[in-house]
Design a protein around this motif. Structure first.
Motif, short mmCIF file in Angstrom:
data_model
loop_
_atom_site.label_atom_id
_atom_site.label_comp_id
_atom_site.label_asym_id
_atom_site.label_seq_id
_atom_site.Cartn_x
_atom_site.Cartn_y
_atom_site.Cartn_z
N GLY A 171 40.87 29.99 40.14
CA GLY A 171 41.00 31.43 40.39
C GLY A 171 40.69 32.23 39.14
N HIS A 172 41.18 31.76 37.98
CA HIS A 172 40.87 32.41 36.71
C HIS A 172 39.38 32.28 36.38
CE1 HIS A 172 45.20 31.36 36.38
NE2 HIS A 172 45.29 32.55 35.82
N PHE A 173 38.81 31.11 36.65
CA PHE A 173 37.40 30.90 36.34
C PHE A 173 36.50 31.78 37.21
CE2 PHE A 173 38.89 26.28 35.44
CZ PHE A 173 39.52 26.71 34.29
N LYS A 174 36.87 31.96 38.48
CA LYS A 174 36.10 32.85 39.35
C LYS A 174 36.14 34.29 38.83
CE LYS A 174 36.80 30.28 43.68
NZ LYS A 174 37.46 30.30 45.02
N SER A 175 37.32 34.72 38.43
CA SER A 175 37.46 36.07 37.88
C SER A 175 36.63 36.23 36.61
CB SER A 175 38.93 36.38 37.58
OG SER A 175 39.69 36.35 38.77
N LEU A 176 36.61 35.19 35.77
CA LEU A 176 35.83 35.23 34.54
C LEU A 176 34.33 35.35 34.86
CD1 LEU A 176 35.49 34.93 31.47
CD2 LEU A 176 35.53 32.42 31.80
N LEU A 177 33.86 34.57 35.83
CA LEU A 177 32.44 34.64 36.21
C LEU A 177 32.09 36.03 36.73
CD1 LEU A 177 32.08 31.17 38.01
CD2 LEU A 177 31.02 31.85 35.85
N SER A 178 32.99 36.63 37.50
CA SER A 178 32.75 37.99 38.02
C SER A 178 32.72 39.01 36.88
CB SER A 178 33.83 38.37 39.03
OG SER A 178 33.82 37.50 40.14
N GLU A 179 33.66 38.88 35.94
CA GLU A 179 33.71 39.80 34.80
C GLU A 179 32.46 39.68 33.94
OE1 GLU A 179 37.26 40.92 32.47
OE2 GLU A 179 38.21 39.28 33.58
N LEU A 180 32.03 38.45 33.68
CA LEU A 180 30.83 38.25 32.87
C LEU A 180 29.60 38.83 33.55
CD1 LEU A 180 31.44 34.60 31.62
CD2 LEU A 180 31.42 36.67 30.23
N ALA A 181 29.53 38.70 34.88
CA ALA A 181 28.39 39.26 35.62
C ALA A 181 28.39 40.79 35.53
CB ALA A 181 28.45 38.81 37.07
N MET A 182 29.56 41.41 35.65
CA MET A 182 29.64 42.87 35.64
C MET A 182 29.50 43.45 34.24
SD MET A 182 32.54 43.90 38.46
CE MET A 182 33.82 42.85 37.78
#
Length: 459
Positions: free
Chosen positions: A281-292
């Protein structure tokens, strides 16, 4: 004015092809009007129970027997039924328009549900559920594929055999051989080794080599600080020993970094989480943050290392044994790889017996045999006093879904621990291996260099 809801209801009772294509994906909450929602529910129940389209008369009888409506509502529903006539319509347009309607309603409902959660009116969910809820709404689609028809889809299957799968090549010749050209996407790859043998060194070496290919690399660490991981990558890429980095003048360090930037278009992000505190869950959020925030999408993710991740499904120690807990982490990481179309590389420890063994096997995986059962590719790094004296390390394949694991089962790599590097060695170093399964080798790696030498990419 004609609405897609009425058109969809009409075709659900008159157009069997349309009904079978879209009914599995439409939900009753997509309908705003209560009467249309009740009508859809009865259509869905009838088709599921009788595997056939309902007539207007059958629907009228079923609705009349419902306890959820009064006489006035029943009259209004029969009026709606009378308007649902069979009309010619472009099937492709109708399916696409229905899919668009479902997507829009799913997103609309997710936003309203999010407001309910934030206002505290939804007692079942917490704000942490919001990203997953919105992600599920955005992923709504009509997937018509229900399986591969072996006899009728032979041409598609043959084309797949000829299609070259995109893989991340490595700068180690034997690894490219055993993986048939590199690491494919949507996979979980595991390095098994004892404490201090070189798990982190191997992953930082791979991260360095892939960065030099112009690829984006995300390195998640839960064992060391971000700066310590960066220090190992500096030693590898800048061609400076670990002990010499502290003495290196900043002007020379900056020159080497600038030279490195000119040689690659890729990016390397290192993110640290506290030990045993982060899960997918944390890794998914990190991937989304990095993309944005950085427009960054990784081509590969390294997680250092799997056993000190936490599970998104189970709480550690809450009546969950280590086999189930570690297996669930592995399954969640592999799911993350598939969901984001990337390869994930991680590592795990050997057992106490495996640490002193000269021939590590899958049975030496610590805590859970469920990990090798889930991984796509798994190999062991094995060291000994004799190998250490020669500056070498042995690699043994344990599991391989990309190739026959009995071919090149064991091989030797050179290792430069001061500069955190692995490298190919001369073929003569491979001759004394027992049960290696090796085939004839080329003397050149993919960069055209003789084995045993460092790549020209090194600075």
């Amino acid at each position: 004015m004609e609405r897609i809801e009425r058109t969809a209801l009409s075709n659900l009772i008159h157009n069997e092809d349309y009904c079978r294509k879209v009914l599995p994906f439409i939900k009753q909450e997509y309908f705003i009007d209560r009467l249309e929602k009740l009508l859809f529910t009865e259509i869905e129940k009838f088709v599921i129970k009788y595997n056939n389209l309902p007539t207007k008369e059958a629907l009228s009888i079923e609705i009349n027997g419902s306890k959820n409506i009064n006489e006035d509502e029943y009259k209004k529903i029969t009026d709606i039924l009378s308007t649902l006539t069979k009309e010619p319509v472009n099937q492709e347009w109708l399916v696409e328009t229905t899919e668009k309607f479902c997507k829009e309603r799913a997103i609309h409902n997710a936003i309203l549900g999010g407001i309910q959660i934030l206002d505290g009116k939804d007692k079942e969910h917490t704000p942490e559920y919001l990203p997953e809820m919105l992600s599920n709404a955005l992923s709504v689609s009509f997937d018509q594929k229900v399986g591969h028809d072996y006899l009728l889809e032979s041409q598609e299957r043959f084309d797949f055999y000829r299609k070259k799968e995109e893989r991340l090549e490595l700068d180690l010749n034997f690894f490219n051989k055993i993986t048939r050209g590199g690491i494919p996407s949507k996979t979980l790859n595991i390095c098994l080794a004892g404490t201090g043998v070189g798990k982190t060194m191997f992953m930082t070496h791979l991260a360095s080599s892939i960065l030099l290919q112009g690829k984006n690399v995300l390195y998640i660490t839960m064992e060391m600080a971000e700066e310590r991981i960066a220090e190992r990558i500096d030693a590898n890429l800048l061609n400076v020993g670990m002990s010499d980095l502290e003495e290196l003048p900043y002007s020379m360090y900056e020159t080497k970094i600038n030279k490195l930037q000119s040689k690659t278009t890729g990016k390397l992000i290192i993110k640290e989480y506290p030990t045993a505190s982060a899960h997918t869950g944390h890794f998914k959020s990190l991937l989304s943050e990095l993309a944005m925030k950085k427009s960054f999408k990784p081509d590969i993710v390294f997680i250092d290392y799997l056993n000190i991740c936490s599970s998104a499904r189970f709480k550690a120690g809450a009546n969950v044994n280590s086999y189930t807990y570690i297996k669930s982490i592995a399954e969640e990481l592999r799911g993350l790889a598939v969901e984001n179309d990337i390869p994930i590389f991680s590592a795990t420890q050997t057992t106490r017996g495996g640490f002193v063994s000269s021939d590590v096997g899958l049975e030496d995986t610590s805590e859970s045999f469920g990990l090798p059962a889930t991984a796509d590719f798994m190999f062991a790094l094995i060291s000994s006093e004799e190998l250490e004296e020669k500056g070498q390390i042995m690699v043994k394949q344990l599991k391989n879904r990309y190739n026959d694991p009995t071919i090149n089962r064991k091989f030797i790599l050179g290792v430069d621990r001061s500069k955190m590097r692995f490298y190919d060695v001369e073929q003569s170093a491979q001759t004394n291996l027992v049960e290696s399964g090796q085939v004839s080798q080329s003397t050149d790696n993919k960069f055209g260099k003789k084995l045993g030498q460092f790549s020209d990419f090194k600075i």
